[in-house]
Design a protein around this motif. Structure first.
Motif, mmCIF file in Angstrom:
data_model
loop_
_atom_site.group_PDB
_atom_site.id
_atom_site.type_symbol
_atom_site.label_atom_id
_atom_site.label_comp_id
_atom_site.label_asym_id
_atom_site.label_seq_id
_atom_site.Cartn_x
_atom_site.Cartn_y
_atom_site.Cartn_z
ATOM 1 N N ILE A 71 0.869 -1.180 0.000
ATOM 2 C CA ILE A 71 0.000 0.000 0.000
ATOM 3 C C ILE A 71 0.902 1.225 0.000
ATOM 4 C CG2 ILE A 71 -1.841 1.250 1.177
ATOM 5 C CD1 ILE A 71 -2.411 -1.349 2.747
ATOM 6 N N SER A 72 0.702 2.136 -0.967
ATOM 7 C CA SER A 72 1.554 3.322 -1.091
ATOM 8 C C SER A 72 0.714 4.595 -1.108
ATOM 9 C CB SER A 72 2.387 3.246 -2.374
ATOM 10 O OG SER A 72 3.020 4.490 -2.649
ATOM 11 N N THR A 73 1.226 5.624 -0.435
ATOM 12 C CA THR A 73 0.574 6.937 -0.460
ATOM 13 C C THR A 73 1.220 7.878 -1.468
ATOM 14 O OG1 THR A 73 2.016 7.939 1.209
ATOM 15 C CG2 THR A 73 0.097 6.724 2.015
ATOM 16 N N SER A 74 2.196 7.406 -2.215
ATOM 17 C CA SER A 74 2.986 8.272 -3.084
ATOM 18 C C SER A 74 2.123 8.996 -4.115
ATOM 19 C CB SER A 74 4.053 7.438 -3.800
ATOM 20 O OG SER A 74 4.755 8.213 -4.744
ATOM 21 N N VAL A 75 2.343 10.298 -4.227
ATOM 22 C CA VAL A 75 1.693 11.113 -5.259
ATOM 23 C C VAL A 75 2.703 12.123 -5.784
ATOM 24 C CG1 VAL A 75 -0.662 10.921 -4.350
ATOM 25 C CG2 VAL A 75 0.827 12.775 -3.569
ATOM 26 N N LEU B 245 -3.620 19.757 5.316
ATOM 27 C CA LEU B 245 -4.303 19.404 4.079
ATOM 28 C C LEU B 245 -5.778 19.752 4.168
ATOM 29 C CD1 LEU B 245 -2.775 15.857 3.512
ATOM 30 C CD2 LEU B 245 -2.081 17.971 2.411
ATOM 31 N N SER B 246 -6.331 20.152 3.035
ATOM 32 C CA SER B 246 -7.773 20.373 2.985
ATOM 33 C C SER B 246 -8.488 19.031 3.055
ATOM 34 C CB SER B 246 -8.140 21.088 1.684
ATOM 35 O OG SER B 246 -7.924 20.226 0.578
ATOM 36 N N GLU B 247 -9.785 19.082 3.273
ATOM 37 C CA GLU B 247 -10.564 17.849 3.315
ATOM 38 C C GLU B 247 -10.444 17.065 2.019
ATOM 39 O OE1 GLU B 247 -12.621 16.156 5.674
ATOM 40 O OE2 GLU B 247 -11.251 17.369 6.876
ATOM 41 N N THR B 248 -10.455 17.784 0.892
ATOM 42 C CA THR B 248 -10.321 17.112 -0.402
ATOM 43 C C THR B 248 -8.952 16.466 -0.542
ATOM 44 O OG1 THR B 248 -11.853 18.661 -1.445
ATOM 45 C CG2 THR B 248 -10.413 17.416 -2.898
ATOM 46 N N GLN B 249 -7.906 17.184 -0.164
ATOM 47 C CA GLN B 249 -6.558 16.638 -0.278
ATOM 48 C C GLN B 249 -6.362 15.397 0.584
ATOM 49 O OE1 GLN B 249 -4.537 20.372 0.683
ATOM 50 N NE2 GLN B 249 -3.483 20.274 -1.285
ATOM 51 N N GLN B 250 -7.027 15.351 1.724
ATOM 52 C CA GLN B 250 -6.904 14.193 2.609
ATOM 53 C C GLN B 250 -7.320 12.906 1.908
ATOM 54 O OE1 GLN B 250 -5.903 13.634 5.730
ATOM 55 N NE2 GLN B 250 -5.725 15.642 6.698
ATOM 56 N N ASP B 251 -8.226 13.032 0.942
ATOM 57 C CA ASP B 251 -8.794 11.840 0.306
ATOM 58 C C ASP B 251 -8.272 11.585 -1.103
ATOM 59 O OD1 ASP B 251 -10.524 11.028 2.440
ATOM 60 O OD2 ASP B 251 -11.781 12.763 1.977
ATOM 61 N N SER C 38 -5.056 7.068 0.179
ATOM 62 C CA SER C 38 -5.129 8.479 0.553
ATOM 63 C C SER C 38 -4.389 8.673 1.871
ATOM 64 C CB SER C 38 -6.589 8.899 0.724
ATOM 65 O OG SER C 38 -7.175 8.177 1.809
ATOM 66 N N TRP C 39 -4.065 9.929 2.175
ATOM 67 C CA TRP C 39 -3.414 10.208 3.456
ATOM 68 C C TRP C 39 -4.366 9.919 4.622
ATOM 69 C CZ3 TRP C 39 0.182 15.122 3.488
ATOM 70 C CH2 TRP C 39 1.283 14.850 2.674
ATOM 71 N N ARG C 40 -5.653 10.143 4.435
ATOM 72 C CA ARG C 40 -6.607 9.879 5.508
ATOM 73 C C ARG C 40 -6.599 8.397 5.873
ATOM 74 N NH1 ARG C 40 -10.796 13.052 6.921
ATOM 75 N NH2 ARG C 40 -10.969 14.007 4.850
ATOM 76 N N ALA C 41 -6.656 7.520 4.857
ATOM 77 C CA ALA C 41 -6.653 6.081 5.127
ATOM 78 C C ALA C 41 -5.329 5.638 5.732
ATOM 79 C CB ALA C 41 -6.939 5.310 3.839
ATOM 80 N N ALA C 42 -4.214 6.178 5.227
ATOM 81 C CA ALA C 42 -2.908 5.805 5.774
ATOM 82 C C ALA C 42 -2.772 6.257 7.219
ATOM 83 C CB ALA C 42 -1.798 6.416 4.923
ATOM 84 N N ALA C 43 -3.301 7.431 7.531
ATOM 85 C CA ALA C 43 -3.248 7.914 8.914
ATOM 86 C C ALA C 43 -4.024 7.002 9.843
ATOM 87 C CB ALA C 43 -3.788 9.341 8.984
ATOM 88 N N ARG C 44 -5.157 6.481 9.382
ATOM 89 C CA ARG C 44 -5.927 5.533 10.204
ATOM 90 C C ARG C 44 -5.121 4.265 10.465
ATOM 91 N NH1 ARG C 44 -11.382 4.301 7.308
ATOM 92 N NH2 ARG C 44 -11.594 2.893 9.114
ATOM 93 N N MET C 45 -4.430 3.781 9.428
ATOM 94 C CA MET C 45 -3.626 2.574 9.594
ATOM 95 C C MET C 45 -2.482 2.810 10.574
ATOM 96 S SD MET C 45 -3.442 0.862 5.775
ATOM 97 C CE MET C 45 -3.865 2.202 4.662
ATOM 98 N N ARG C 46 -1.829 3.937 10.461
ATOM 99 C CA ARG C 46 -0.679 4.215 11.326
ATOM 100 C C ARG C 46 -1.106 4.477 12.766
ATOM 101 N NH1 ARG C 46 2.197 7.075 6.224
ATOM 102 N NH2 ARG C 46 3.658 5.366 5.811
ATOM 103 N N GLN C 47 -2.247 5.104 12.919
ATOM 104 C CA GLN C 47 -2.763 5.309 14.273
ATOM 105 C C GLN C 47 -3.057 3.975 14.943
ATOM 106 O OE1 GLN C 47 -6.581 7.253 14.471
ATOM 107 N NE2 GLN C 47 -6.172 8.074 16.520
ATOM 108 N N ARG C 48 -3.625 3.040 14.204
ATOM 109 C CA ARG C 48 -3.932 1.715 14.756
ATOM 110 C C ARG C 48 -2.646 0.945 15.065
ATOM 111 N NH1 ARG C 48 -8.571 -1.398 14.359
ATOM 112 N NH2 ARG C 48 -9.620 0.624 14.169
ATOM 113 N N LEU C 49 -1.627 1.105 14.214
ATOM 114 C CA LEU C 49 -0.359 0.410 14.448
ATOM 115 C C LEU C 49 0.320 0.877 15.733
ATOM 116 C CD1 LEU C 49 1.265 0.211 10.888
ATOM 117 C CD2 LEU C 49 0.797 -1.724 12.404
ATOM 118 N N ARG C 50 0.107 2.117 16.110
ATOM 119 C CA ARG C 50 0.707 2.601 17.351
ATOM 120 C C ARG C 50 0.134 1.909 18.580
ATOM 121 N NH1 ARG C 50 0.899 7.587 14.359
ATOM 122 N NH2 ARG C 50 -1.190 8.213 15.060
#
Length: 581
Positions: free
Chosen positions: A195-199, A211-217, A238-250
């Motif tokens: 899974i990659s967030t690269s853009v 990031l704006s709400e649109t940019q988050q997704d 998206s950064w929003r989904a990746a942030a959820r994954m990283r928060q859970r990993l902590r």
């Protein structure tokens, strides 16, 4: 006294917006071009163009898959309704060419990734329904019921990023490019997927935290290598989904559940070919191309819709008698980017040898207020593609490598810009230019020696993303581009000797303006250079290259009239060349 650039020069060299104060400085079009312009302005149906975009954006379109074929068929049926015929004895014809498909016709129905139920099930992190293009091309289906695997965050792609982490059998999360991490994680270390967030930087600048709400997704679609033995997968997040994954990993280990239903289609690649036969020189052609593959509304549903509507408008105007048939053949191609153009050239060598000029239509419909992507004419390669000039900034796509000896001037850049600025005078349309960079079908025809240019929009903050939807498309922008390309195409196919005299004046004026500007900015560049002798030598080369390029451009006007040049035209060209030299 130094000569300041006139509004026409700024329009020509910088692509400045035409305003009321500058409108009078716009070069008058030749008579036949003005006739075509008015006819196309009343004939181009923006609704037809938008309808094609709306149809195509339903699909992830790759050569050979169902969405690509449905798009080809849809445009084909529309052209038949506009008077094109499958009978090759008709003046206006349409057909579908097929050739071997080098891809795998990939598509998918389901592509969902989320926290496994054992870890506290909730809304999926990524899905086709919401994110549309998050699953990477060439991802394989998971077993029935999905696949469960642990999530591992490696952040980058260097060996140190993997150190001390159990990668085999895991799903790897990264901010590095998907393909690079897939090689390191799946092929080298046995991960099941990535899974990659690269853009690209112009979508979300590196290091951005607010990031704006649109940019988050926003996520940018991508591909992994086809490998039937590994049967792996990739996702763009998206950064929003990746942030959820990283928060859970902590909080501790995180298992993910992945469900994929993907297909690979074995079938031919297809190119839709429509033509309006020339009445004097049918073996000579003006070619217009839009590529079908990719999932976006702007990229490239808008190019396909624009080309479709302008082909309809030209054919209907000719059938009704509003325009005479072209003297040279007009050829319209919808196909697989690069490969479709290469195959058309390979399979139809006689037709290809007769191509005089080519227009690519790619991302022609951007709503500039939403996407930020201003309309650009990417010029046929001229000296600005070789030597960076302050007056000719590259887009964020970036410069390519162009050898000075490969340049060959023609009238194409100045003629099409003049037509586009004519449209701008009526509508306030913003028209800019950029040096040749490559990246679409114009590259293929340019490599075959055909003067070619690209009609596009950039920088687009939603380029290749899940947000490239029909709401980002402007009917008015497609109409402006379509009218300009249709006018230029028909005129290049049908110009008279009298029209050619006007084109000589247009090109000569552009040459003189360019040389004056190069003298002005060259002095500034030399004055600010640390190594003045080297800078002066470079400026001498630049000026000589422009004189040579414009000499060739003026010579190209000899071939413009289908009936051949008159003695008066030859004398006018010779005079213009002496003035430029």
């Amino acid at each position: 006294m130094r000569r300041a650039a006139t509004p026409w020069a700024l329009g020509l060299l910088l692509g400045a917006r035409i305003t009321a104060g500058a409108a009078d400085a716009v070069q008058a079009l030749p008579h036949s071009a003005e006739r075509a312009y008015h006819t196309m302005s009343s004939r181009f149906d923006a609704g037809k163009a938008v309808e094609v975009v709306s149809f195509m954006e339903q699909y992830w379109r790759l050569a050979g898959n169902a969405g690509y074929n449905a798009s080809i068929d849809h445009i084909h049926e529309g052209l038949l309704g506009a008077g094109f015929s499958t009978s090759q004895t008709s003046r206006s014809t349409v057909r579908i060419d097929e050739f071997a498909n080098q891809g795998h016709g990939w598509d998918y129905r389901v592509g969902t990734i989320g926290f496994d139920a054992d870890a506290g099930g909730e809304e999926p992190l990524l899905s086709r329904e919401r994110d549309r293009v998050s699953l990477a091309i060439n991802s394989f289906s998971t077993p029935a019921g999905g696949l469960r695997a642990p999530l591992v965050d490696v952040a980058g792609a260097a060996p140190a990023d993997f150190a001390g982490k159990e990668i085999r059998g895991a799903i790897v999360l990264t901010d590095a490019p998907l393909g690079r991490v897939w090689q390191a994680a799946v092929r080298q270390r046995g991960a099941v997927g990535v899974i990659s967030t690269s853009v690209a930087s112009y979508v979300r600048p590196p290091g951005t935290t607010q990031l704006s709400e649109t940019q988050q997704d926003v996520l940018q679609w991508d591909a992994i290598p086809f490998d039937a033995s590994l049967r792996s997968f990739g996702f763009k997040s998206s950064w929003r989904a990746a942030a959820r994954m990283r928060q859970r990993l902590r909080q501790g280990p995180v298992p993910l559940r992945v469900t994929i239903d993907a297909t690979f289609s074995v079938g031919p690649n297809r190119t839709l070919v429509a033509e309006i036969a020339g009445r004097i020189r049918p073996d000579e052609r003006i070619v217009m191309v839009a590529h079908v593959q990719e999932p976006g509304a702007n990229d490239n549903g808008s190019g396909c819709g624009t080309l479709y509507a302008l082909a309809r408008a030209l054919n209907e105007a000719i059938l009704s008698g509003e325009l005479p048939p072209p003297d040279r053949t007009l050829t319209f191609l919808w196909g697989d980017e690069f490969s479709g153009s290469r195959e058309w050239i390979r399979a139809h060598p006689e037709d290809a040898r007769g191509v005089q000029y080519m227009f690519a239509l790619d991302m022609t419909g951007e709503d500039v207020t939403r996407t930020g992507g201003t309309f650009l004419i990417e010029k046929q390669a001229d000296p600005s593609a070789v030597w960076p000039r302050p007056s000719d900034p590259h887009s964020e796509w970036g410069a390519g490598t162009i050898a000075p000896g490969s340049l060959n001037g023609s009238l194409l850049n100045d003629l099409h810009l003049a037509v586009s600025l004519r449209r701008a005078r009526d509508t306030g349309w913003t028209v800019r230019t950029n040096p040749y960079e490559g990246g679409s079908d114009h590259t293929v025809f340019a490599a075959a020696g055909v003067p070619s240019l690209l009609n596009w929009h950039f920088t687009d903050r939603y380029y290749h993303t899940n947000q490239d939807r029909v709401g980002m498309v402007s009917a008015a922008e497609m109409q402006n581009v379509g009218i300009a390309v249709a006018t230029s195409g028909w005129f290049l196919a049908s110009a008279t000797a009298s029209d050619a005299m006007t084109v000589v004046s247009l090109v000569e004026r552009a040459a003189r303006e360019r040389l004056a500007l190069e003298l002005q900015q060259g002095r500034t560049l030399v004055a600010s250079a640390a190594d003045k002798p080297t800078a002066e030598a470079t400026e001498s080369k630049v000026r000589a290259a422009w004189i040579l390029w414009y000499g060739q451009a003026l010579d190209s006007v000899r071939r413009l009239p289908a009936a051949g040049p008159t003695d008066a035209l030859r004398r006018r060209i010779d005079l213009a060349r002496r003035r430029v030299d």
